[in-house]
Design an enzyme around this catalytic site. Structure first.
Site, short mmCIF file in Angstrom:
data_model
loop_
_atom_site.label_atom_id
_atom_site.label_comp_id
_atom_site.label_asym_id
_atom_site.label_seq_id
_atom_site.Cartn_x
_atom_site.Cartn_y
_atom_site.Cartn_z
N ASN A 82 0.96 -1.08 0.02
CA ASN A 82 0.13 -0.13 -0.04
C ASN A 82 0.91 1.15 -0.10
O ASN A 82 2.13 1.06 0.02
CB ASN A 82 -0.87 0.06 1.34
CG ASN A 82 -0.13 -0.08 2.45
OD1 ASN A 82 0.52 0.64 2.84
ND2 ASN A 82 -0.41 -1.20 3.17
N ALA A 98 1.61 1.46 11.70
CA ALA A 98 1.80 0.92 10.33
C ALA A 98 0.58 0.51 9.76
O ALA A 98 -0.53 0.43 10.26
CB ALA A 98 2.60 -0.58 10.54
N ASP A 143 -4.07 -6.62 4.86
CA ASP A 143 -4.75 -7.37 5.88
C ASP A 143 -4.90 -8.93 5.07
O ASP A 143 -5.27 -9.89 5.68
CB ASP A 143 -6.41 -6.80 5.57
CG ASP A 143 -6.27 -5.61 6.67
OD1 ASP A 143 -5.75 -6.03 7.61
OD2 ASP A 143 -6.88 -4.72 6.24
N LYS A 189 8.56 -16.41 -11.43
CA LYS A 189 7.97 -15.52 -12.10
C LYS A 189 6.66 -15.92 -12.83
O LYS A 189 6.71 -16.65 -13.69
CB LYS A 189 8.72 -14.50 -12.59
CG LYS A 189 7.84 -13.23 -13.48
CD LYS A 189 9.03 -12.46 -14.21
CE LYS A 189 8.10 -11.48 -15.03
NZ LYS A 189 8.88 -10.91 -15.97
N ASP A 244 -4.62 -10.09 12.56
CA ASP A 244 -4.59 -8.76 13.07
C ASP A 244 -3.69 -8.44 14.18
O ASP A 244 -4.15 -8.92 15.34
CB ASP A 244 -6.13 -8.55 13.52
CG ASP A 244 -6.51 -7.19 13.66
OD1 ASP A 244 -5.70 -6.53 14.37
OD2 ASP A 244 -7.69 -6.49 13.48
N ILE A 245 -2.53 -7.84 13.97
CA ILE A 245 -1.78 -7.80 14.80
C ILE A 245 -2.08 -7.01 16.24
O ILE A 245 -1.73 -7.17 17.23
CB ILE A 245 -0.18 -7.23 14.38
CG1 ILE A 245 -0.05 -8.07 13.29
CG2 ILE A 245 0.72 -6.92 15.22
CD1 ILE A 245 1.00 -7.15 12.09
N PHE A 255 -4.11 3.15 14.97
CA PHE A 255 -4.69 4.13 13.96
C PHE A 255 -5.81 3.47 13.19
O PHE A 255 -6.04 2.22 13.07
CB PHE A 255 -3.64 4.32 12.89
CG PHE A 255 -2.55 5.48 13.35
CD1 PHE A 255 -1.69 5.50 14.70
CD2 PHE A 255 -2.77 6.80 12.58
CE1 PHE A 255 -0.89 6.35 14.70
CE2 PHE A 255 -1.65 7.72 13.05
CZ PHE A 255 -0.75 7.55 13.97
N LYS A 266 -13.02 -0.04 15.78
CA LYS A 266 -11.77 -0.87 16.06
C LYS A 266 -11.28 -0.45 17.21
O LYS A 266 -10.32 -1.49 17.73
CB LYS A 266 -10.68 -0.01 14.90
CG LYS A 266 -11.15 -0.62 13.43
CD LYS A 266 -10.27 0.22 12.40
CE LYS A 266 -10.60 -0.49 10.92
NZ LYS A 266 -10.09 0.20 10.05
N LYS A 308 -10.22 -4.23 19.22
CA LYS A 308 -8.73 -4.35 19.23
C LYS A 308 -8.19 -4.15 20.75
O LYS A 308 -7.12 -3.98 21.09
CB LYS A 308 -7.85 -3.60 18.17
CG LYS A 308 -8.29 -4.02 16.64
CD LYS A 308 -7.46 -3.23 15.80
CE LYS A 308 -7.85 -3.51 14.31
NZ LYS A 308 -7.32 -3.95 13.43
O1 PMT Z 1 3.01 5.90 6.49
P1 PMT Z 1 2.37 7.31 6.19
O2 PMT Z 1 2.58 7.70 4.59
O3 PMT Z 1 2.72 8.46 7.01
O4 PMT Z 1 0.84 7.26 6.15
C1 PMT Z 1 0.09 7.11 7.28
C2 PMT Z 1 -0.81 6.09 7.70
C3 PMT Z 1 -1.99 6.37 6.78
C4 PMT Z 1 -0.36 4.91 7.49
C5 PMT Z 1 -1.21 6.16 9.10
O5 PMT Z 1 -1.74 7.56 9.45
C6 PMT Z 1 -2.22 5.19 9.26
O6 PMT Z 1 -3.74 5.41 9.31
N1 PMT Z 1 -1.98 3.87 9.78
C7 PMT Z 1 -3.00 2.83 9.93
C8 PMT Z 1 -3.23 1.92 8.62
C9 PMT Z 1 -3.93 1.03 8.94
O7 PMT Z 1 -3.53 -0.30 8.34
O8 PMT Z 1 -5.11 1.15 9.44
P2 PMT Z 1 -6.53 -0.02 9.53
O9 PMT Z 1 -7.53 0.74 9.77
O10 PMT Z 1 -6.58 -0.99 8.47
O11 PMT Z 1 -5.86 -0.62 10.74
C10 PMT Z 1 -6.28 -0.48 11.97
C11 PMT Z 1 -5.13 -0.71 13.07
O12 PMT Z 1 -4.99 -2.02 13.15
C12 PMT Z 1 -4.04 -0.04 12.72
O13 PMT Z 1 -3.21 0.52 14.13
C13 PMT Z 1 -3.00 -1.10 12.10
O14 PMT Z 1 -1.63 -0.99 12.42
C14 PMT Z 1 -3.57 -2.33 12.80
N2 PMT Z 1 -3.52 -3.61 11.72
C15 PMT Z 1 -4.18 -3.42 10.71
C16 PMT Z 1 -3.99 -4.81 10.12
C17 PMT Z 1 -3.43 -5.75 10.47
N3 PMT Z 1 -3.49 -7.16 9.79
N4 PMT Z 1 -2.85 -5.98 11.72
C18 PMT Z 1 -3.00 -4.52 12.28
O15 PMT Z 1 -2.48 -4.57 13.33
#
Ligand code: PMT
Length: 403
Positions: free
Chosen positions: A211, A276, A280, A290, A308-309, A326, A340, A344
């Protein structure tokens, strides 16, 4: 600080020709209202007179570890504890090597090993000595441990050579000392774990799913926490921005790597901030070779869900730990983010609508709403550095409240 009225600077002077310039640092520090104590090495004494330092600082100069204590019980410990900032200027290759390897064989090396104050060194030496891999390895070790470094500058050296190795100017060194004295120490003693950047999920040896995360948001948080004195571990996906100063960086590639790193690291942390953007989903299979294009044929990929970490960290949450996540949303920002927060087991979620100009992925600014169990606050567009400040302020508030 050790003295409410006057901050204390301990200045170590090691045996470089620039030792005489350290007098000006003492004089400037005194004018700036600090208390200064000078420790000289035996070699420094051959190059500059202790009496000059004593006169300028108004305090006895310490050289010999075994001289009768002038004012303190165990002098090296007393000075180490008294320091608000510990400076070594000039710092020779020898003292850098001793510091890097924990050698304590004179008053200066012993005292700097015993201090918990921020340490600043101003290296000065011949260019070849500076560039020698041994010195560079020592410098790296010291920087990784959080030692602040100023210079060396380039120019004509005392040995007649021209190149990198001159001690920075006393004025610059004094400014750096004053900056350290005034710096925010509000997170000293805390362990902070930050995640940043994207992950990559391989399709075949040359292709992957990822992404647009640049890591800028997470790196700003890590840098700000480190600048506030926290012990920071940054777990980062592949990004192309420089590592922030004074952070331990663990590089990962896939969501599975990130998961493993977080499971290893999360237990002992006080505050965990997950900015981060882990993928997903990952391809169910990674092709060994390839994948060949078949003209006119669609390519079907089957994706399977990644761990989901944040949820896993939330399940293992320790009492007193603060978890911040985030939410990157493109619709129903606040409802989705609140969902969330609960699912979480987070203490706070930073909601950003990544469709808004100036927010989200790969820009230097963000527009966020901080959501906790009982509170919600929206902020205008700010730099990611400013956003990191408000996130850490709120996280600290929650941490203090939970103790
Ligand atoms: O890196 P930049 O270019 O500065 O951009 C910043 C950002 C947009 C990446 C940042 O501001 C942000 O929104 N980060 C969260 C991105 C994300 O994965 O959001 P989510 O809504 O999908 O996930 C919710 C939370 O679960 C997040 O804290 C994420 O780290 C976590 N997560 C998500 C998926 C996964 N499989 N495991 C996780 O732990």
């Amino acid at each position: 600080m050790a003295d409410q009225k006057k901050p204390v600077v301990v200045l170590g002077v090691s045996g470089g020709i620039a030792a005489y310039k350290a007098c000006e640092i003492v004089s400037r520090l005194k004018k700036a209202g600090t208390e200064v104590h000078v420790i000289m090495t035996e070699n420094a004494v051959k190059l500059a007179a202790p009496l000059t330092f004593q006169t300028l600082s108004g305090n006895p100069v310490v050289v010999d570890t075994f001289a009768p204590p002038v004012a303190f019980e165990v002098e090296h410990i007393a000075l180490a504890q008294k320091a608000d900032v510990f400076v070594i200027a000039p710092a020779t290759a020898n003292i850098l090597a001793k510091m890097a390897h924990g050698i304590a064989d004179d008053m200066l090396s012993t005292t700097v090993l015993a201090t918990k104050a921020p340490v600043l060194v101003a290296p000065a030496m011949n260019t070849a000595m500076w560039e020698h891999p041994a010195t560079q390895a020592n410098v790296k070790l010291l920087k990784d441990r959080g030692v602040h470094m100023i210079g060396p500058a380039g120019g004509l050296l005392a040995c007649g050579d021209s190149g990198i190795g001159r001690m920075s100017e006393p004025e610059e060194i004094t400014e750096e000392i004053l900056h350290l004295l005034n710096s925010d120490d509000s997170m000293r003693g805390l362990r902070v774990l930050v995640t940043a950047g994207p992950t990559r999920e391989a399709i075949d040896p040359v292709r992957f799913i990822t992404n647009r995360s640049s890591g800028k948001m997470g790196y700003a948080i890590a840098e700000t926490a480190a600048a506030r004195g926290a012990e920071v571990t940054l777990v980062s996906g592949p990004v192309s921005i420089p590592a922030p100063a004074h952070c331990r960086v663990i590089s990962v590639e896939t969501t599975e790597d990130l998961y493993q790193a977080m499971m290893r690291e999360c237990r002992n942390q006080d505050i965990i901030i997950q900015s981060a953007a882990p993928a997903d989903y990952r391809p169910m299979e990674r092709a060994e070779q390839k994948i060949k294009k078949e003209k006119g044929q669609p390519l079907h990929l089957t994706l399977v869900e990644n761990e989901d970490i944040a949820a896993a960290v939330g399940q293992n949450k320790r009492k007193g730990q603060i978890l911040v996540g985030f939410a990157a949303e493109t619709e129903n920002l606040l409802d989705n983010a609140s969902g969330k927060l609960h699912r979480k087991n987070l203490d706070m979620i930073v909601a950003n609508d990544v469709t808004r100009p100036g927010a989200g992925f790969d820009v230097d600014t963000n527009i966020v709403t901080l959501i906790t169990e009982n509170h919600q606050e929206s902020f205008p567009m700010m730099t990611k550095k400013e956003v990191s400040e408000i996130i850490l302020n709120k996280a600290m508030e929650l941490y203090q409240a939970g103790r």
